[in-house]
Design an enzyme around this catalytic site. Sequence first.
Site, mmCIF file in Angstrom:
data_model
loop_
_atom_site.group_PDB
_atom_site.id
_atom_site.type_symbol
_atom_site.label_atom_id
_atom_site.label_comp_id
_atom_site.label_asym_id
_atom_site.label_seq_id
_atom_site.Cartn_x
_atom_site.Cartn_y
_atom_site.Cartn_z
ATOM 1 N N LYS A 78 0.858 -1.195 0.000
ATOM 2 C CA LYS A 78 0.000 0.000 0.000
ATOM 3 C C LYS A 78 0.883 1.230 0.000
ATOM 4 O O LYS A 78 1.882 1.287 0.736
ATOM 5 C CB LYS A 78 -0.910 -0.034 1.232
ATOM 6 C CG LYS A 78 -1.949 1.078 1.276
ATOM 7 C CD LYS A 78 -2.879 0.915 2.479
ATOM 8 C CE LYS A 78 -3.923 2.018 2.551
ATOM 9 N NZ LYS A 78 -4.824 1.878 3.721
ATOM 10 N N SER A 153 -9.785 2.033 2.653
ATOM 11 C CA SER A 153 -8.853 2.723 1.802
ATOM 12 C C SER A 153 -7.829 1.805 1.115
ATOM 13 O O SER A 153 -7.194 2.229 0.144
ATOM 14 C CB SER A 153 -8.107 3.786 2.612
ATOM 15 O OG SER A 153 -7.313 3.187 3.615
ATOM 16 N N SER A 177 -10.128 -0.176 6.981
ATOM 17 C CA SER A 177 -9.532 -0.112 5.635
ATOM 18 C C SER A 177 -8.869 -1.378 5.132
ATOM 19 O O SER A 177 -8.507 -1.442 3.958
ATOM 20 C CB SER A 177 -8.526 1.026 5.571
ATOM 21 O OG SER A 177 -9.220 2.225 5.370
HETATM 22 N N1 GLN Z 1 -13.040 4.544 5.930
HETATM 23 C C1 GLN Z 1 -12.519 5.004 7.181
HETATM 24 C C2 GLN Z 1 -12.089 6.447 7.062
HETATM 25 O O1 GLN Z 1 -12.298 7.016 6.049
HETATM 26 C C3 GLN Z 1 -11.388 4.124 7.615
HETATM 27 C C4 GLN Z 1 -10.139 4.409 6.902
HETATM 28 C C5 GLN Z 1 -9.025 3.541 7.340
HETATM 29 O O2 GLN Z 1 -9.221 2.546 8.034
HETATM 30 N N2 GLN Z 1 -7.831 3.955 6.980
HETATM 31 O O3 GLN Z 1 -11.542 7.010 7.961
#
Ligand code: GLN
Length: 478
Positions: A78, A153, A177
């Site tokens: 990532k 994400s 995410s």
């Molecule tokens: N979707 C969540 C956010 O936008 C979690 C993101 C994540 O776990 N990095 O914060």
Amino acid sequence: MDFPKWTIATAAAAMRRGEISSVELVRDLAATVAARDGDINAYLTFDEEGALKAAAAADARRAAGEDGPLLGVPVAIKDLINVAGQPCTCASRMLVGYTSPYDATVTARLKAAGAVCAGRVNMDEFAMGSSTENSAFKVTHNPHDLERVPGGSSGGSAAAVAAGEAVCALGTDTGGSIRQPASFCGIVGFKPTYGRVSRYGVTAFASSLDQVGPMTKTVEDAALLMQALAGEDPHDGTTAQEPVPDFAAALQGASLKGMRIGLPKEYFIDGTDPAVTEIVKAAIAKCEAAGAEMVEVSLPHTEYAMAVYYIVAPAEASANLARFDGVRYGHRSAAADDVMSLYCRSRAEGLGQEVKRRIILGTYVLSSGYYDAYYGRAQKVRTLIRRDFSEAFGKVDVLLTPVAPTPAFKIGELQDPLSMYLNDLFTIPASLAGLPAISVPAGKTAAGLPVGVQFIGAPFADAGVLACARAFEVVNLS
Ligand code: GLN
């Protein structure tokens, strides 16, 4: 689409038998990426030359008598995890042109185990989002339906693994995410206990929540990656001294028989897509048929988790992202004529809308006069959420819940931030409590969209969660 087969376990076995070399594996992967990634857009960069070099080094180590489950295995990374000499943009314009000067601890550990860091995968900018649409560079498509998002994400990680463009990948999970994209793409995604895996060299979003974890085709692969990733790190004071168990051994003979599985009633609610409910109910029935005892439990503060997360995470993000100011790090505006306008313009030009929204939210809840009302209270409620879980784990071994309220949605479908945030309803509470949690494929909707089921464990029951997921995977496949 017909997705190819390499898992960590099968690739390692084939290399051990001399049927394929790491160099050949990387070439095979590069060909798959060349053929498919035009449709999927999982990769930001695939450094074939660099990967081939690392693969040749792994092959040399094997020729010299070395062996190991990750030796010569390519891993997609990532784009917020530092790999020395590679770009690390966090899918932000802010970091275009940045080259990592050092390895994150997870990277160093992968390399020590002989893994090949093969390519940077797409994500929501600075990991803020649930669809990978917030990437400043490209929209990643779900391999199961190209009109749909892969989740986020860590959407690039999930899509690459699902499409066979990666053997396995690293993701990060702050509020879901790893787990939500794993569910959307039909792969396994494991978020370890907070403190199990080092965050050193991983671009910080919300430091009290962020964890790196494996995204793989099987639970066995997740355990193999965890073995390399887990453990105390002198560079990250939040890593735990807790001894690292043998994760793969914990999967041997894993069984659901006699397990007490808690079903938190707050996670089975109206508004969940009926197709998801149906698949999760079928998963529950399979666990029961395999001899598990299902116990209804309550986590009464669940309804506040979303509000708490959207105070705590932006607060920490606003502090963490202050370094991207065009002076210490990142894009520097050419149009500035004094220092103040340099800061303002660099950030205005370099950061995307969602990231700005979080910084503004976070700055607000930390500002004097509001700190106690928002941030202070959110921390107190976070403690209550944590307590709910520890009470539940007095009665059950693990919890079973949906991962996300819906299967993968269409690209462009969710326009307002709030409906995007709702994706994380079932993943955020375990993040706030720092618990290990996994998404395992459970089934597909009539339209062919994958849906995962989530198992959540007590702190440092990472091996137990993996074992339970492995046992479920077996009964689910049979
Ligand atoms: N979707 C969540 C956010 O936008 C979690 C993101 C994540 O776990 N990095 O914060």
